[in-house]
Design a protein around this motif. Sequence first.
Motif, mmCIF file in Angstrom:
data_model
loop_
_atom_site.group_PDB
_atom_site.id
_atom_site.type_symbol
_atom_site.label_atom_id
_atom_site.label_comp_id
_atom_site.label_asym_id
_atom_site.label_seq_id
_atom_site.Cartn_x
_atom_site.Cartn_y
_atom_site.Cartn_z
ATOM 1 N N TYR A 217 0.826 -1.205 0.000
ATOM 2 C CA TYR A 217 0.000 0.000 0.000
ATOM 3 C C TYR A 217 0.863 1.259 0.000
ATOM 4 O O TYR A 217 0.589 2.214 -0.728
ATOM 5 C CB TYR A 217 -0.952 0.039 1.195
ATOM 6 N N ILE B 294 2.647 1.677 -3.465
ATOM 7 C CA ILE B 294 1.642 2.003 -4.482
ATOM 8 C C ILE B 294 1.168 3.446 -4.318
ATOM 9 O O ILE B 294 0.974 4.160 -5.306
ATOM 10 C CB ILE B 294 0.461 1.009 -4.418
ATOM 11 N N SER B 295 1.008 3.885 -3.078
ATOM 12 C CA SER B 295 0.550 5.269 -2.847
ATOM 13 C C SER B 295 1.583 6.299 -3.270
ATOM 14 O O SER B 295 1.238 7.395 -3.696
ATOM 15 C CB SER B 295 0.186 5.472 -1.374
ATOM 16 N N PRO C 262 2.403 6.291 -8.127
ATOM 17 C CA PRO C 262 1.098 6.031 -8.737
ATOM 18 C C PRO C 262 1.153 5.414 -10.133
ATOM 19 O O PRO C 262 0.145 4.901 -10.616
ATOM 20 C CB PRO C 262 0.425 7.408 -8.765
ATOM 21 N N VAL D 233 -0.475 -4.691 -9.622
ATOM 22 C CA VAL D 233 -1.181 -3.763 -8.741
ATOM 23 C C VAL D 233 -2.637 -3.744 -9.171
ATOM 24 O O VAL D 233 -2.942 -3.464 -10.337
ATOM 25 C CB VAL D 233 -0.570 -2.347 -8.814
ATOM 26 N N SER E 154 -6.747 -2.484 -8.898
ATOM 27 C CA SER E 154 -7.456 -1.224 -8.661
ATOM 28 C C SER E 154 -7.915 -1.142 -7.204
ATOM 29 O O SER E 154 -7.935 -0.054 -6.620
ATOM 30 C CB SER E 154 -8.623 -1.057 -9.625
ATOM 31 N N GLU F 193 -6.258 -2.382 -4.612
ATOM 32 C CA GLU F 193 -5.062 -1.991 -3.858
ATOM 33 C C GLU F 193 -4.789 -0.499 -4.016
ATOM 34 O O GLU F 193 -4.441 0.177 -3.058
ATOM 35 C CB GLU F 193 -3.833 -2.744 -4.349
ATOM 36 N N ARG F 194 -4.937 -0.009 -5.217
ATOM 37 C CA ARG F 194 -4.673 1.410 -5.474
ATOM 38 C C ARG F 194 -5.636 2.283 -4.671
ATOM 39 O O ARG F 194 -5.235 3.268 -4.056
ATOM 40 C CB ARG F 194 -4.794 1.708 -6.966
ATOM 41 N N ARG F 195 -6.916 1.912 -4.645
ATOM 42 C CA ARG F 195 -7.906 2.676 -3.866
ATOM 43 C C ARG F 195 -7.580 2.629 -2.375
ATOM 44 O O ARG F 195 -7.642 3.648 -1.689
ATOM 45 C CB ARG F 195 -9.319 2.142 -4.107
ATOM 46 N N GLU G 136 -4.517 4.736 -1.571
ATOM 47 C CA GLU G 136 -4.858 6.160 -1.575
ATOM 48 C C GLU G 136 -5.630 6.527 -0.308
ATOM 49 O O GLU G 136 -5.392 7.571 0.288
ATOM 50 C CB GLU G 136 -5.683 6.491 -2.813
#
Length: 183
Positions: free
Chosen positions: A129, A132-133, A136, A146, A148, A150-152, A155
């Motif tokens: 996390y 990834i944060s 981007p 990665v 979507s 995980e990306r949310r 963030e």
Amino acid sequence: MAEGKRRWTLAYLDLVEVPFDLAEKYGGLIEELDLSYNRVTDLRFMSDFPKVSTLILDHNNISCQVKLPSLPELITLWVNHNKIRNLGVFVATISKTCPNLRFLSMMNNEAAPSYFNGGSYQQYVDFRYYVISKIPTLEALDDKQVTSDERREAERIYRKPIKRSKKNSSSNNAAKRRSSCWN
């Protein structure tokens, strides 16, 4: 160097950097560079390789304090089995110097916890996390794409704080000054 592929492998040569004469002659042509199993600690010599899109540095002495020039063409970076201990410092460096990075592999570094190096599952998830944060553009981290979701979540957990209005900010600063006088 393999003609047409623009790929250069200098693995297993006990190097600390690419020899200057080779970098000067071929650096502008190289797109993929493999320096695995060497003793590299400082990457400033990479400024001689402006077209590198893939850089493999597995099994070297790369630390979080690595010196890295701007590499806007770099898409893939492998730094598995190095000496990266401080994730925040390392990720800040590569997010700044490698703005188009899409594939990063950091396996078996202290800063990248996993079952293989004594880390828990939760530490591994938090590591993902965080990275990834901060980067981007990543499409894959270590051996996993990665997602979507995980990306949310990255963030949500690591989003930047919302800036307060000047009015609220001024009153908050005054309150902080008052409370600091009493402490």
